[in-house]
Design a protein around this motif. Structure first.
Motif, PDB file in Angstrom:
ATOM      1  N   THR A 229      50.309 -17.492  72.468  1.00 25.20           N
ATOM      2  CA  THR A 229      49.459 -17.168  71.330  1.00 25.20           C
ATOM      3  C   THR A 229      49.783 -18.174  70.240  1.00 25.20           C
ATOM      4  OG1 THR A 229      49.517 -14.816  71.894  1.00 25.20           O
ATOM      5  CG2 THR A 229      48.834 -15.385  69.650  1.00 25.20           C
ATOM      6  N   ASP A 230      48.749 -18.896  69.793  1.00 26.69           N
ATOM      7  CA  ASP A 230      49.003 -19.909  68.765  1.00 26.69           C
ATOM      8  C   ASP A 230      49.025 -19.266  67.382  1.00 26.69           C
ATOM      9  OD1 ASP A 230      46.351 -19.650  67.852  1.00 26.69           O
ATOM     10  OD2 ASP A 230      45.666 -21.503  68.796  1.00 26.69           O
ATOM     11  N   ARG A 231      49.183 -20.064  66.374  1.00 26.34           N
ATOM     12  CA  ARG A 231      49.332 -19.549  65.003  1.00 26.34           C
ATOM     13  C   ARG A 231      48.039 -18.979  64.421  1.00 26.34           C
ATOM     14  NH1 ARG A 231      52.462 -24.374  65.036  1.00 26.34           N
ATOM     15  NH2 ARG A 231      54.671 -23.794  65.207  1.00 26.34           N
ATOM     16  N   LYS A 232      46.924 -19.203  65.104  1.00 23.37           N
ATOM     17  CA  LYS A 232      45.643 -18.630  64.669  1.00 23.37           C
ATOM     18  C   LYS A 232      45.272 -17.401  65.489  1.00 23.37           C
ATOM     19  CE  LYS A 232      43.940 -22.943  62.828  1.00 23.37           C
ATOM     20  NZ  LYS A 232      42.876 -23.940  62.818  1.00 23.37           N
ATOM     21  N   GLY A 233      46.202 -16.967  66.361  1.00 19.12           N
ATOM     22  CA  GLY A 233      45.965 -15.775  67.170  1.00 19.12           C
ATOM     23  C   GLY A 233      45.214 -16.011  68.466  1.00 19.12           C
ATOM     24  N   ARG A 234      44.938 -17.267  68.784  1.00 24.69           N
ATOM     25  CA  ARG A 234      44.242 -17.586  70.032  1.00 24.69           C
ATOM     26  C   ARG A 234      45.230 -17.554  71.185  1.00 24.69           C
ATOM     27  NH1 ARG A 234      41.606 -22.550  67.051  1.00 24.69           N
ATOM     28  NH2 ARG A 234      43.779 -23.106  67.226  1.00 24.69           N
ATOM     29  N   VAL A 235      44.810 -16.940  72.274  1.00 28.58           N
ATOM     30  CA  VAL A 235      45.658 -16.824  73.463  1.00 28.58           C
ATOM     31  C   VAL A 235      45.138 -17.783  74.522  1.00 28.58           C
ATOM     32  CG1 VAL A 235      46.482 -15.265  75.270  1.00 28.58           C
ATOM     33  CG2 VAL A 235      46.143 -14.402  72.941  1.00 28.58           C
ATOM     34  N   SER A 236      46.057 -18.529  75.119  1.00 27.66           N
ATOM     35  CA  SER A 236      45.696 -19.421  76.227  1.00 27.66           C
ATOM     36  C   SER A 236      46.744 -19.297  77.324  1.00 27.66           C
ATOM     37  CB  SER A 236      45.569 -20.867  75.752  1.00 27.66           C
ATOM     38  OG  SER A 236      46.779 -21.328  75.198  1.00 27.66           O
ATOM     39  N   GLN A 237      46.330 -19.663  78.501  1.00 22.51           N
ATOM     40  CA  GLN A 237      47.227 -19.630  79.652  1.00 22.51           C
ATOM     41  C   GLN A 237      47.282 -21.013  80.272  1.00 22.51           C
ATOM     42  OE1 GLN A 237      45.556 -16.537  82.079  1.00 22.51           O
ATOM     43  NE2 GLN A 237      46.415 -14.936  80.815  1.00 22.51           N
TER      44      GLN A 237
ATOM     45  N   GLN B 297      50.788 -29.346  76.580  1.00 19.50           N
ATOM     46  CA  GLN B 297      49.489 -28.679  76.469  1.00 19.50           C
ATOM     47  C   GLN B 297      48.791 -29.003  75.153  1.00 19.50           C
ATOM     48  OE1 GLN B 297      47.767 -26.820  78.835  1.00 19.50           O
ATOM     49  NE2 GLN B 297      49.335 -27.830  80.037  1.00 19.50           N
ATOM     50  N   GLY B 298      49.433 -29.803  74.327  1.00 19.56           N
ATOM     51  CA  GLY B 298      48.838 -30.197  73.051  1.00 19.56           C
ATOM     52  C   GLY B 298      48.954 -29.124  71.979  1.00 19.56           C
ATOM     53  N   LEU B 299      49.837 -28.167  72.195  1.00 26.14           N
ATOM     54  CA  LEU B 299      50.038 -27.114  71.195  1.00 26.14           C
ATOM     55  C   LEU B 299      50.854 -27.661  70.029  1.00 26.14           C
ATOM     56  CD1 LEU B 299      50.550 -24.344  73.810  1.00 26.14           C
ATOM     57  CD2 LEU B 299      48.793 -24.320  72.034  1.00 26.14           C
TER      58      LEU B 299
ATOM     59  N   LEU C 257      53.759 -18.738  69.026  1.00 26.17           N
ATOM     60  CA  LEU C 257      54.297 -19.772  68.157  1.00 26.17           C
ATOM     61  C   LEU C 257      54.606 -19.143  66.800  1.00 26.17           C
ATOM     62  CD1 LEU C 257      51.914 -22.787  68.846  1.00 26.17           C
ATOM     63  CD2 LEU C 257      54.015 -22.143  70.040  1.00 26.17           C
ATOM     64  N   ALA C 258      55.834 -19.291  66.357  1.00 27.21           N
ATOM     65  CA  ALA C 258      56.241 -18.759  65.062  1.00 27.21           C
ATOM     66  C   ALA C 258      55.587 -19.562  63.949  1.00 27.21           C
ATOM     67  CB  ALA C 258      57.764 -18.804  64.920  1.00 27.21           C
ATOM     68  N   PRO C 259      55.345 -18.935  62.801  1.00 30.53           N
ATOM     69  CA  PRO C 259      54.820 -19.700  61.665  1.00 30.53           C
ATOM     70  C   PRO C 259      55.773 -20.826  61.292  1.00 30.53           C
ATOM     71  CG  PRO C 259      54.718 -17.349  61.225  1.00 30.53           C
ATOM     72  CD  PRO C 259      55.529 -17.531  62.483  1.00 30.53           C
ATOM     73  N   GLN C 260      55.230 -21.884  60.754  1.00 33.28           N
ATOM     74  CA  GLN C 260      56.078 -22.993  60.323  1.00 33.28           C
ATOM     75  C   GLN C 260      56.598 -22.707  58.936  1.00 33.28           C
ATOM     76  OE1 GLN C 260      53.241 -26.206  60.791  1.00 33.28           O
ATOM     77  NE2 GLN C 260      54.254 -26.813  62.670  1.00 33.28           N
TER      78      GLN C 260
END
Length: 106
Positions: free
Chosen positions: A9-17, A33-35, A102-105
């Motif tokens: 889950t990225d910092r905008k709440g989007r989930v990817s596998q 993965q370019g995260l 991903l934790a907030p920066q």
């Protein structure tokens, strides 16, 4: 080499596998993965810019050592028991299905 299934889950709440290759660190797999994982220190456990939260129900990734806890606990976003440096987690088949956020920066 085995591919390890990971959900993030990225910092905008989007989930990817995606899959990461056995033997890589989680940090390397996320970056591949370019995260947006800065990993400023390149995995030397000295910057915490690869901070993630381990999801409930994920396979155990092991406990952080004292140095990792000291570094993470300086962050405003530290969460006891789930905060980890992704550079310190080696992908192994037992981690298949791992979920991280991903934790907030800072």
């Amino acid at each position: 080499m085995v591919d390890i299934a990971i959900e993030v889950t990225d910092r905008k709440g989007r989930v990817s596998q995606f899959t990461g290759t056995e033997g890589l660190t989680l940090m390397e797999a996320l970056k591949n993965q370019g995260l947006p994982v800065a990993a400023t220190c390149g995995g030397a456990k000295s910057c915490a810019t690869c901070h993630v939260y381990i999801g409930e129900g994920s396979a155990p990734v092991g406990l952080p050592d004292e140095d990792e806890v000291d570094l993470l606990s300086e962050s405003d976003h530290y969460r006891e028991r789930v905060s980890r440096l992704s550079c310190q987690i080696v992908l192994l088949p037992a981690l298949a299905g791992l979920h991280v956020e991903l934790a907030p920066q800072d």
